[in-house]
Write a protein that holds these residues in place. Structure first.
Motif, PDB file in Angstrom:
ATOM      1  N   GLU A 152      27.340  42.618  44.540  1.00  0.00           N
ATOM      2  CA  GLU A 152      29.067  43.021  43.782  1.00  0.00           C
ATOM      3  C   GLU A 152      29.962  43.454  45.155  1.00  0.00           C
ATOM      4  OE1 GLU A 152      26.964  46.517  41.975  1.00  0.00           O
ATOM      5  OE2 GLU A 152      26.455  46.830  43.486  1.00  0.00           O
ATOM      6  N   ASP A 153      29.742  43.606  46.024  1.00  0.00           N
ATOM      7  CA  ASP A 153      30.773  44.791  46.839  1.00  0.00           C
ATOM      8  C   ASP A 153      32.168  43.577  47.440  1.00  0.00           C
ATOM      9  OD1 ASP A 153      28.798  44.762  48.820  1.00  0.00           O
ATOM     10  OD2 ASP A 153      28.411  46.945  49.023  1.00  0.00           O
ATOM     11  N   ASP A 154      31.198  42.474  47.802  1.00  0.00           N
ATOM     12  CA  ASP A 154      31.402  41.536  48.983  1.00  0.00           C
ATOM     13  C   ASP A 154      33.056  41.596  47.930  1.00  0.00           C
ATOM     14  OD1 ASP A 154      29.816  40.881  50.464  1.00  0.00           O
ATOM     15  OD2 ASP A 154      28.879  39.140  49.345  1.00  0.00           O
ATOM     16  N   LYS A 192      39.813  34.693  34.749  1.00  0.00           N
ATOM     17  CA  LYS A 192      40.179  35.329  34.735  1.00  0.00           C
ATOM     18  C   LYS A 192      41.647  35.414  35.231  1.00  0.00           C
ATOM     19  CE  LYS A 192      36.232  38.136  34.557  1.00  0.00           C
ATOM     20  NZ  LYS A 192      35.183  37.309  34.199  1.00  0.00           N
ATOM     21  N   GLY A 193      41.890  34.330  35.830  1.00  0.00           N
ATOM     22  CA  GLY A 193      43.842  33.684  36.163  1.00  0.00           C
ATOM     23  C   GLY A 193      43.551  33.917  37.446  1.00  0.00           C
ATOM     24  N   TYR A 194      42.424  33.893  38.605  1.00  0.00           N
ATOM     25  CA  TYR A 194      42.516  33.406  40.081  1.00  0.00           C
ATOM     26  C   TYR A 194      43.703  32.998  40.407  1.00  0.00           C
ATOM     27  CZ  TYR A 194      39.650  38.061  39.311  1.00  0.00           C
ATOM     28  OH  TYR A 194      39.831  39.675  39.518  1.00  0.00           O
ATOM     29  N   THR A 195      43.835  32.334  41.518  1.00  0.00           N
ATOM     30  CA  THR A 195      44.975  31.402  41.848  1.00  0.00           C
ATOM     31  C   THR A 195      44.489  31.039  43.432  1.00  0.00           C
ATOM     32  OG1 THR A 195      46.032  32.498  42.828  1.00  0.00           O
ATOM     33  CG2 THR A 195      46.930  31.389  40.496  1.00  0.00           C
ATOM     34  N   ARG A 196      44.365  30.511  44.142  1.00  0.00           N
ATOM     35  CA  ARG A 196      44.036  29.613  45.572  1.00  0.00           C
ATOM     36  C   ARG A 196      44.562  31.090  46.401  1.00  0.00           C
ATOM     37  NH1 ARG A 196      44.795  24.679  49.273  1.00  0.00           N
ATOM     38  NH2 ARG A 196      44.146  25.304  51.074  1.00  0.00           N
ATOM     39  N   ILE A 197      45.585  31.321  46.293  1.00  0.00           N
ATOM     40  CA  ILE A 197      46.184  33.003  47.608  1.00  0.00           C
ATOM     41  C   ILE A 197      45.358  34.284  46.916  1.00  0.00           C
ATOM     42  CG2 ILE A 197      47.820  34.559  47.741  1.00  0.00           C
ATOM     43  CD1 ILE A 197      49.762  32.262  47.133  1.00  0.00           C
ATOM     44  N   GLN A 198      44.959  33.967  45.756  1.00  0.00           N
ATOM     45  CA  GLN A 198      43.961  35.307  45.430  1.00  0.00           C
ATOM     46  C   GLN A 198      42.956  35.932  45.776  1.00  0.00           C
ATOM     47  OE1 GLN A 198      45.109  35.647  40.991  1.00  0.00           O
ATOM     48  NE2 GLN A 198      45.821  37.210  41.454  1.00  0.00           N
ATOM     49  N   LEU A 199      42.575  34.167  46.018  1.00  0.00           N
ATOM     50  CA  LEU A 199      40.818  33.983  46.252  1.00  0.00           C
ATOM     51  C   LEU A 199      40.948  33.414  47.657  1.00  0.00           C
ATOM     52  CD1 LEU A 199      39.803  31.074  43.098  1.00  0.00           C
ATOM     53  CD2 LEU A 199      39.178  33.232  43.987  1.00  0.00           C
ATOM     54  N   PRO A 205      46.879  44.477  50.042  1.00  0.00           N
ATOM     55  CA  PRO A 205      46.320  46.144  50.174  1.00  0.00           C
ATOM     56  C   PRO A 205      45.502  46.213  49.328  1.00  0.00           C
ATOM     57  CG  PRO A 205      49.082  44.920  49.378  1.00  0.00           C
ATOM     58  CD  PRO A 205      48.008  44.266  49.947  1.00  0.00           C
ATOM     59  N   ARG A 206      45.378  45.295  47.956  1.00  0.00           N
ATOM     60  CA  ARG A 206      44.055  45.851  47.056  1.00  0.00           C
ATOM     61  C   ARG A 206      42.927  44.697  47.232  1.00  0.00           C
ATOM     62  NH1 ARG A 206      42.501  44.563  42.524  1.00  0.00           N
ATOM     63  NH2 ARG A 206      41.128  45.740  41.087  1.00  0.00           N
ATOM     64  N   LYS A 207      42.126  45.167  47.442  1.00  0.00           N
ATOM     65  CA  LYS A 207      40.692  44.097  48.140  1.00  0.00           C
ATOM     66  C   LYS A 207      39.982  43.959  46.798  1.00  0.00           C
ATOM     67  CE  LYS A 207      41.364  43.586  51.785  1.00  0.00           C
ATOM     68  NZ  LYS A 207      41.833  43.010  52.892  1.00  0.00           N
ATOM     69  N   ILE A 208      39.970  42.163  46.540  1.00  0.00           N
ATOM     70  CA  ILE A 208      39.581  42.245  44.644  1.00  0.00           C
ATOM     71  C   ILE A 208      37.774  42.037  45.186  1.00  0.00           C
ATOM     72  CG2 ILE A 208      39.614  40.587  42.760  1.00  0.00           C
ATOM     73  CD1 ILE A 208      41.915  39.755  43.752  1.00  0.00           C
ATOM     74  N   LEU A 209      37.337  42.802  44.377  1.00  0.00           N
ATOM     75  CA  LEU A 209      35.636  42.579  44.493  1.00  0.00           C
ATOM     76  C   LEU A 209      35.076  41.694  43.889  1.00  0.00           C
ATOM     77  CD1 LEU A 209      35.006  46.254  45.553  1.00  0.00           C
ATOM     78  CD2 LEU A 209      35.250  44.551  46.882  1.00  0.00           C
TER      79      LEU A 209
END
Length: 271
Positions: A152-154, A192-199, A205-209
């Motif tokens: 869950e924290d990956d 949830k609208g994630y894109t390749r750059i976010q993935l 600066p803010r990690k998405i868990l």
């Protein structure tokens, strides 16, 4: 309930008539449709009149787009379809074609190559679930596949790379003690609208868990359950996989639609 005798049901009896895309549609439109219909693939046709299949869009193609505001068109990201099913193909031909090509969905056409719909492993499974449920009266642990999971924290980037590495559309999410707390699928990422750059970003600066994107509650069965219990969950909750847990809630295995499809093939078709 379909009443056609087993072995005589055809693609035209069980396909779903999802909309199709045109090559010059915006990729953002493809994203919207895949998110709305919660499907892995959409057909691409050459024309709105007598549509002939020219390609295929998968969820992974959508997730590879670097921005939700991309100017890409469907023909920039589409693939060539591997599994083409004819509308008069019977269930054994459908299942064999999907398993042979390692695909969960096939594009259905008529004899002239015109688009008619999409048929998936779940359509075959649903049919046998309603007509020959005794097929699934075996221990679930027999079908349990190689165990892969996410913590869950990956970071979400790890989940994305793992999906690409294993060619899996989803994973169980566990705590460090291996208790299952959720699931994460390609559909969750798209919705949830994630894109390749976010993935792919590991320097943001803010990690998405993973726990921020995962779906809860997880769909689980016990080690002592039958495959019937897994199919019950898949059919009634329209999920592609269920997780096998022990009495303490720890992950022990995974069963997905391809495992169920191979069981049907071994019991009903190959024999």
């Amino acid at each position: 309930m379909i009443s056609i005798p087993v072995g005589k049901v055809k693609a035209e009896n069980i396909l779903k008539k999802f909309p199709y895309l045109l090559p010059y549609d915006k990729a953002s439109h493809a994203r919207e449709l895949i998110r709305e219909y919660k499907i892995r693939v959409l057909a691409v046709a050459n024309s709105p009149n007598n549509p002939k299949i020219v390609g295929l869009i998968k969820r992974v193609n959508i997730l590879n787009i670097s921005s939700t505001k991309s100017n890409l068109q469907v023909n920039d990201i589409m693939e060539q379809p591997i599994a083409i099913i004819r509308e008069d193909d019977e269930v054994d031909v459908i299942l064999n074609a999907l398993l042979k090509n390692n695909e969960w969905y096939g594009i259905v056409t008529n004899s002239s190559g015109e688009y008619k719909g999409i048929v998936g492993l779940e359509d075959v499974i649903n049919y046998y679930y309603k007509n020959e449920p005794e097929i699934f009266n075996v221990e679930a642990s027999v079908l349990s596949k190689k165990l892969e999971y996410l913590y869950e924290d990956d970071e979400i980037s790890k989940a994305w790379y793992k999906m690409l590495e294993h060619d899996y559309a989803g994973f169980p999410v566990v705590k460090r003690d291996l208790k299952v707390v959720g699931s994460l699928t390609q559909h969750d990422l798209i919705s949830k609208g994630y894109t390749r750059i976010q993935l792919e970003s590991q320097t943001s600066p803010r990690k998405i868990l993973v726990k921020e994107a995962m779906n809860v509650p997880p769909i689980c069965i016990k080690q002592s359950d039958k495959v019937t219990n897994a199919v019950d969950e898949m059919v009634n909750k329209n999920v592609g996989r269920v997780f096998i847990i022990d009495d303490g809630g720890k992950i022990k295995g995974i069963i997905d639609r391809s495992d169920i499809a191979r069981l049907i093939f071994e019991k009903k078709i190959k024999s």
